[in-house]
Design a protein around this motif. Structure first.
Motif, PDB file in Angstrom:
ATOM      1  N   CYS A   3       0.846  -1.196   0.000  1.00 59.38           N
ATOM      2  CA  CYS A   3       0.000   0.000   0.000  1.00 59.38           C
ATOM      3  C   CYS A   3       0.877   1.239   0.000  1.00 59.38           C
ATOM      4  O   CYS A   3       1.931   1.271   0.625  1.00 59.38           O
ATOM      5  CB  CYS A   3      -0.899   0.016   1.233  1.00 59.38           C
ATOM      6  SG  CYS A   3      -2.088  -1.336   1.266  1.00 59.38           S
ATOM      7  N   ARG A   4       0.408   2.237  -0.704  1.00 55.39           N
ATOM      8  CA  ARG A   4       1.129   3.507  -0.779  1.00 55.39           C
ATOM      9  C   ARG A   4       0.110   4.629  -0.592  1.00 55.39           C
ATOM     10  O   ARG A   4      -0.996   4.559  -1.124  1.00 55.39           O
ATOM     11  CB  ARG A   4       1.777   3.608  -2.151  1.00 55.39           C
ATOM     12  CG  ARG A   4       2.687   4.772  -2.313  1.00 55.39           C
ATOM     13  CD  ARG A   4       3.256   4.866  -3.695  1.00 55.39           C
ATOM     14  NE  ARG A   4       3.544   3.547  -4.255  1.00 55.39           N
ATOM     15  CZ  ARG A   4       4.259   3.333  -5.336  1.00 55.39           C
ATOM     16  NH1 ARG A   4       4.769   4.339  -5.984  1.00 55.39           N
ATOM     17  NH2 ARG A   4       4.471   2.125  -5.802  1.00 55.39           N
ATOM     18  N   ILE A   5       0.484   5.669   0.151  1.00 55.80           N
ATOM     19  CA  ILE A   5      -0.412   6.800   0.352  1.00 55.80           C
ATOM     20  C   ILE A   5      -0.063   7.879  -0.666  1.00 55.80           C
ATOM     21  O   ILE A   5       1.083   8.319  -0.750  1.00 55.80           O
ATOM     22  CB  ILE A   5      -0.314   7.347   1.789  1.00 55.80           C
ATOM     23  CG1 ILE A   5      -0.589   6.208   2.739  1.00 55.80           C
ATOM     24  CG2 ILE A   5      -1.177   8.569   1.961  1.00 55.80           C
ATOM     25  CD1 ILE A   5      -1.187   6.497   4.027  1.00 55.80           C
ATOM     26  N   ARG A   6      -1.060   8.244  -1.461  1.00 54.57           N
ATOM     27  CA  ARG A   6      -0.871   9.296  -2.470  1.00 54.57           C
ATOM     28  C   ARG A   6      -0.826  10.661  -1.783  1.00 54.57           C
ATOM     29  O   ARG A   6      -1.266  10.812  -0.644  1.00 54.57           O
ATOM     30  CB  ARG A   6      -2.038   9.267  -3.463  1.00 54.57           C
ATOM     31  CG  ARG A   6      -2.094   8.016  -4.270  1.00 54.57           C
ATOM     32  CD  ARG A   6      -3.267   8.077  -5.228  1.00 54.57           C
ATOM     33  NE  ARG A   6      -3.372   6.830  -5.966  1.00 54.57           N
ATOM     34  CZ  ARG A   6      -4.499   6.317  -6.416  1.00 54.57           C
ATOM     35  NH1 ARG A   6      -5.640   6.954  -6.232  1.00 54.57           N
ATOM     36  NH2 ARG A   6      -4.500   5.186  -7.065  1.00 54.57           N
ATOM     37  N   GLY A   9      -3.851  11.847   0.013  1.00 56.42           N
ATOM     38  CA  GLY A   9      -4.289  11.113   1.190  1.00 56.42           C
ATOM     39  C   GLY A   9      -4.995   9.802   0.894  1.00 56.42           C
ATOM     40  O   GLY A   9      -5.273   9.039   1.817  1.00 56.42           O
ATOM     41  N   THR A  10      -5.289   9.520  -0.369  1.00 55.41           N
ATOM     42  CA  THR A  10      -5.936   8.254  -0.697  1.00 55.41           C
ATOM     43  C   THR A  10      -4.903   7.132  -0.715  1.00 55.41           C
ATOM     44  O   THR A  10      -3.705   7.371  -0.872  1.00 55.41           O
ATOM     45  CB  THR A  10      -6.663   8.327  -2.064  1.00 55.41           C
ATOM     46  OG1 THR A  10      -5.706   8.645  -3.061  1.00 55.41           O
ATOM     47  CG2 THR A  10      -7.765   9.360  -2.051  1.00 55.41           C
ATOM     48  N   VAL A  11      -5.386   5.909  -0.547  1.00 54.98           N
ATOM     49  CA  VAL A  11      -4.503   4.748  -0.487  1.00 54.98           C
ATOM     50  C   VAL A  11      -4.485   4.054  -1.851  1.00 54.98           C
ATOM     51  O   VAL A  11      -5.534   3.793  -2.442  1.00 54.98           O
ATOM     52  CB  VAL A  11      -4.970   3.759   0.600  1.00 54.98           C
ATOM     53  CG1 VAL A  11      -4.112   2.499   0.597  1.00 54.98           C
ATOM     54  CG2 VAL A  11      -4.941   4.424   1.966  1.00 54.98           C
ATOM     55  N   GLU A  12      -3.308   3.800  -2.308  1.00 56.05           N
ATOM     56  CA  GLU A  12      -3.119   3.071  -3.571  1.00 56.05           C
ATOM     57  C   GLU A  12      -2.588   1.688  -3.233  1.00 56.05           C
ATOM     58  O   GLU A  12      -1.605   1.552  -2.519  1.00 56.05           O
ATOM     59  CB  GLU A  12      -2.120   3.828  -4.452  1.00 56.05           C
ATOM     60  CG  GLU A  12      -1.777   3.133  -5.736  1.00 56.05           C
ATOM     61  CD  GLU A  12      -0.717   3.893  -6.532  1.00 56.05           C
ATOM     62  OE1 GLU A  12      -0.309   3.367  -7.570  1.00 56.05           O
ATOM     63  OE2 GLU A  12      -0.291   4.986  -6.102  1.00 56.05           O
ATOM     64  N   ARG A  13      -3.260   0.665  -3.715  1.00 56.77           N
ATOM     65  CA  ARG A  13      -2.820  -0.705  -3.452  1.00 56.77           C
ATOM     66  C   ARG A  13      -2.162  -1.273  -4.697  1.00 56.77           C
ATOM     67  O   ARG A  13      -2.701  -1.176  -5.784  1.00 56.77           O
ATOM     68  CB  ARG A  13      -4.005  -1.568  -3.054  1.00 56.77           C
ATOM     69  CG  ARG A  13      -4.548  -1.219  -1.701  1.00 56.77           C
ATOM     70  CD  ARG A  13      -5.665  -2.177  -1.306  1.00 56.77           C
ATOM     71  NE  ARG A  13      -6.139  -1.900   0.016  1.00 56.77           N
ATOM     72  CZ  ARG A  13      -7.108  -1.036   0.297  1.00 56.77           C
ATOM     73  NH1 ARG A  13      -7.711  -0.382  -0.662  1.00 56.77           N
ATOM     74  NH2 ARG A  13      -7.468  -0.827   1.549  1.00 56.77           N
ATOM     75  N   GLU A  14      -1.001  -1.850  -4.498  1.00 60.21           N
ATOM     76  CA  GLU A  14      -0.276  -2.483  -5.606  1.00 60.21           C
ATOM     77  C   GLU A  14      -0.179  -3.970  -5.343  1.00 60.21           C
ATOM     78  O   GLU A  14       0.137  -4.394  -4.244  1.00 60.21           O
ATOM     79  CB  GLU A  14       1.152  -1.931  -5.715  1.00 60.21           C
ATOM     80  CG  GLU A  14       1.235  -0.505  -6.133  1.00 60.21           C
ATOM     81  CD  GLU A  14       2.681  -0.052  -6.254  1.00 60.21           C
ATOM     82  OE1 GLU A  14       3.595  -0.899  -6.189  1.00 60.21           O
ATOM     83  OE2 GLU A  14       2.897   1.151  -6.393  1.00 60.21           O
TER      84      GLU A  14
END
Length: 84
Positions: A3-6, A9-14
């Motif tokens: 997971c990475r926080i853009r 503030g939204t969460v991006e899941r890879e």
């Protein structure tokens, strides 16, 4: 899953990259030993295949001439990663 926080503030899941392993079967030949025959198969495969990760010994055999072993044969399965 990573997971990475853009910045907003939204969460991006890879999803992690999935490795694909391919196999080929070869028979190595040697006048010395079954081990050397396996080494010969690996040496030859390494000339054209990148990313070899393993090798299974599937079978061994030999050729006989005049009542003596003339050649050692080792059937191997070479494993390597597919590059993307």
């Amino acid at each position: 899953m990573v997971c990475r926080i853009r910045p907003d503030g939204t969460v991006e899941r890879e999803r992690p990259a999935v490795a694909v392993i391919k196999t080929i079967d070869l028979v190595g030949v040697s006048s010395e030993s079954w081990r050397d025959a396996a080494d010969q198969a690996l040496k030859e495969a390494s000339k054209t295949i990148r990313g070899i990760t393993g090798m299974d010994i599937l079978d061994t055999a030999c050729n006989v001439a005049d009542g003596h072993i003339s050649e050692y044969l080792t059937h191997v399965r070479i494993k390597f990663r597919i590059e993307r």
